[in-house]
Design an enzyme around this catalytic site. Structure first.
Site, PDB file in Angstrom:
ATOM      1  N   CYS B  44      -1.606 -28.634 -50.459  1.00 29.39           N
ATOM      2  CA  CYS B  44      -3.006 -28.352 -50.626  1.00 29.39           C
ATOM      3  C   CYS B  44      -3.135 -27.388 -51.936  1.00 29.39           C
ATOM      4  CB  CYS B  44      -3.489 -27.599 -49.207  1.00 29.39           C
ATOM      5  SG  CYS B  44      -3.448 -28.564 -48.038  1.00 29.39           S
ATOM      6  N   ALA B 113       8.257 -37.385 -39.319  1.00 30.23           N
ATOM      7  CA  ALA B 113       7.281 -36.530 -40.003  1.00 30.23           C
ATOM      8  C   ALA B 113       7.006 -37.239 -41.397  1.00 30.23           C
ATOM      9  CB  ALA B 113       7.688 -35.012 -40.144  1.00 30.23           C
ATOM     10  N   GLY B 247      -8.778 -40.826 -50.476  1.00 30.03           N
ATOM     11  CA  GLY B 247      -8.424 -40.479 -48.982  1.00 30.03           C
ATOM     12  C   GLY B 247      -6.836 -40.747 -48.992  1.00 30.03           C
ATOM     13  N   THR B 305      -2.730 -27.403 -41.578  1.00 25.34           N
ATOM     14  CA  THR B 305      -2.667 -26.557 -40.482  1.00 25.34           C
ATOM     15  C   THR B 305      -2.109 -27.272 -39.238  1.00 25.34           C
ATOM     16  OG1 THR B 305      -4.913 -27.028 -40.172  1.00 25.34           O
ATOM     17  CG2 THR B 305      -4.364 -24.819 -41.059  1.00 25.34           C
ATOM     18  N   TYR B 429     -20.618  -4.769 -38.474  1.00 29.17           N
ATOM     19  CA  TYR B 429     -21.767  -4.668 -39.219  1.00 29.17           C
ATOM     20  C   TYR B 429     -21.478  -3.307 -39.903  1.00 29.17           C
ATOM     21  CZ  TYR B 429     -25.884  -2.236 -40.755  1.00 29.17           C
ATOM     22  OH  TYR B 429     -26.967  -1.454 -41.390  1.00 29.17           O
TER      23      TYR B 429
END
Lengths: 453, 453
Positions: B44, B113, B247, B305, B429
């Site tokens: 990535c 893999a 892809g 991931t 916040y």
């Protein structure tokens, strides 16, 4: 005949209640009385107003009196202090602080949203000139005046909580020599001990003089003006002025005088629908006691997020809805210069006190792919129930991204997730944004080792 | 006698499996064969390597062959391609790509893999010189060579998915005139339509030439080299080189030839413990079919991931554990210049296809207190089941903080939360970090209006 609603307090909780009630039932005749000169201001922005990140007082205000009165149809009055509630007569006594006029106003339904007020300890010098608090816009204007005039160079901040730390940053950035006094042996003691050290190091590195084990016993004065601070460790530090930021207490005098039940720290006791013991009176925001979402126990955690949510719920319910407030986790974030500090849920001490066989686990991990430039560490402490593995609390310091990660843990706690389940979350990843094993997953994986059986 | 484990593939899934298996059972004799010249690289990160944000190929590598072999005790071989699996004999055939030697290695347990490989469409010119893909470090080195030499100024990127967009940014920042070709009428069509427009506007504003409705039908060539692109809309665009980023498909040829069952897009079918139909063979990472965590249906969503998680699970299980992989939400984040894009769960189209009576709801909200300088918008789209109010998917674009917010939604989806429950979350916040009503709460509150009954 239209029902009359009176709302005492025109900031987060009060105006949320007013706006929501009017939306649900436009026939309601709602009046808001606010003691100060400002409504609808973001009190949490005051440190940044003092530091001049935010220029004008009105920048803090999201709704004007005119907008409330004309656009939302809720007559709203500033400088109007409610001085008494007569529950039998269903009236409030109101004092116009500009004119001194006092009048009585009837209500069918009443909302108490009186907020909190800063603690000013009963020590010598506490009432001298040059002692400030920071709660209202007026407080902010006064403090900003002295901070930004650059004539007085040295200030004491008494109390090293969030507000104290935020103001320490803003004052330092404004050129003030800041001395921060904390009674405890470490800053933010509900955090993991290593975190307190990092916060201390960060403040010190940016020039803040932090005094620990230093409860302030006296404000030294000269001609009625603050000129120094004497701490419990004997140290005397000359300063030009002092900010009291020890904390707040619920502003519940009106409620107490009206005979309503008070709980922790004098906060008003309400049910899940935000109603007091009097069926015609609701209360919300920093003046009420709330429920911890994990333990179910009563707590007092005054936060703006909670005030807004409770206001909405109180307003909706007085107009006929039956929404319930689910309780608080105490989720918070703040920054000290370039260090962000965030937490949610129980600390280890709180978890043990609540009866959990709890453990904590700390990890440090970069917030981007290790090979991508600019990665900054997140250090995360998870507090878990050793028996079940259930997450009870989470704390994180590091880059700004800790905030999003604590929100994930807050969500996980709300859902009763175990650290094992958190470890299986499918979280986002891209080298410029997060590492392939997010710090959340690393923290959960490490915490799993503490689960017994 | 020690059990022999062979692992085919030395990136995320394969090395996670190897490391985990060795940790769980140090007696295992594990060997890893990797076809390329690099193991353990962050694929990535390749766009950022091409753009020179990351300087050296080895910067992408987290574990060296030596570390795996000596420190972790897992002999690891690069340039070793497994060319066949004999399930009856329990052997693999391995070719040393450096020497040409072929040998056979026995296994008791095998992990496949093999990852995924880029789709190269069968169009004229697809095999010409100057056509690149970006999957391996070697691919990255080749592409970086042409991008950073600054001699060839004009490039086509064919396919407007994440990789295409990421490389478009990096090439543009490197001074290349980029033409991005997308077959569909809009970019990232699984996102809300308004989001696609924002992505398009951002790319265009930064100088990327985006061609929509432009499937590439031919790569024009001269002397065997790419010199242009002819799109389905008839347009011809002269370019100096082209990147294929349409892809990927699972690299499952070995598994297919060994008679293992393949599913969606040819991905290897595994059970929740990552085991194939052969009890001695596990498979993990971009070569396997996975389960959508919401619908339970089979999907193919190759992400780093997931590959890491699956590798760990496969490795642990072959060493005797019985962990299960819970499935994917498809959580993702990417950036296009200053715009961050993140999503999790089902898109509206996917939700409807899965049989939900689904609706979507979009809001825009600043990511800090409105009065605090530097607030940037988050636009959030929630996809929900109208009947139950259950959250099914979330998408967000805007500042970097969208990533943390999508992680909250991913957690909420995992726990089956409704938008009403999300609206009650206690989130952090502080004016410099988040507004009092976080965009998450605003999005949930708005989405509640779509819930029926």
């Amino acid at each position: 005949m239209a029902e009359k609603v009176v709302i005492i307090g025109g900031t987060a909780a009060g105006l949320s209640a007013a706006s929501k009630a009017k939306r649900v039932d436009p026939s309601l005749e709602i009046t808001v009385f606010e003691k100060s000169g400002y409504i609808s201001y973001g009190a949490c922005g005051l440190p940044y107003f003092v530091g001049d990140m935010i220029k004008e007082p009105n920048d803090l205000v999201s709704l004007s009196v005119d907008q409330m009165t004309r656009k939302r149809g809720v007559p709203t009055f500033i400088h109007h202090e409610v001085t008494g509630i007569d529950r039998a007569a269903k009236t409030v006594t109101v004092k116009n602080l500009d004119t001194g006029d006092v009048f009585t106003q009837g209500y069918d339904k009443l909302v108490i949203a009186t907020g909190a007020r800063p603690i000013v300890p009963d020590i010598p010098g506490a009432k001298a000139e040059g002692v400030y608090t920071l709660r209202t816009v007026e407080d902010g204007i006064r403090l900003k005046g002295v901070v930004q005039c650059h004539a007085q160079k040295k200030a004491a901040i008494i109390g090293g909580g969030f507000i104290g730390i935020e103001v320490a940053e803003e004052m330092t950035n404004s050129g003030v020599e800041v001395h921060l006094f904390e009674m405890m042996p470490r800053l933010l003691p509900f955090l993991d001990e290593s975190f307190s050290q990092t916060v201390l190091d960060t403040l010190t590195a940016h020039g803040v003089h932090v005094h620990l084990n230093a409860g302030v016993e006296e404000l030294l004065t000269k001609d009625g003006r603050v000129c120094g601070v004497r701490a419990s460790n004997g140290e005397e530090t000359p300063v030009d002025y002092a900010l009291m930021s020890i904390g707040v207490v619920p502003a519940s005098d009106l409620a107490r005088d009206a005979g309503l039940t008070l709980g922790i720290k004098g906060a008003i006791v309400v049910d899940d629908e935000m109603r007091t013991g009097d069926p015609c009176i609701w209360a919300c925001g920093d003046c009420v006691q709330m429920k911890n979402r994990i333990t179910g126990g009563a707590v007092y955690v005054p936060l703006g997020t909670t005030a807004n949510k409770q206001g909405r719920i109180a307003g909706g319910n007085l107009a006929g809805e039956h929404e319930t407030f689910k309780g608080v986790l105490g989720s918070m974030v703040t920054k000290a210069f370039d260090l962000y500090i965030s937490a949610t849920g129980l600390s280890l001490t709180q978890a043990k006190a609540a009866g959990y066989d709890a453990a904590s686990s700390v990890i440090t991990k970069g917030d981007r792919a290790s090979y991508y430039p600019g990665s900054r560490d997140n250090t995360i402490c998870l507090i878990l129930d050793k028996k079940t593995g259930r997450l009870l609390g989470a704390q994180a310091i590091g880059s700004e991204s800790v905030a999003g990660r604590i929100n994930v843990f807050a969500t996980a706690i709300t859902c009763g997730m175990t650290v094992g389940e958190i470890n299986e979350l499918d979280l986002v990843y891209a080298p410029p944004v997060a590492p392939v094993y997010d710090p959340i997953l690393i923290a959960a994986s490490q915490a799993m080792k503490k689960v017994e059986g």
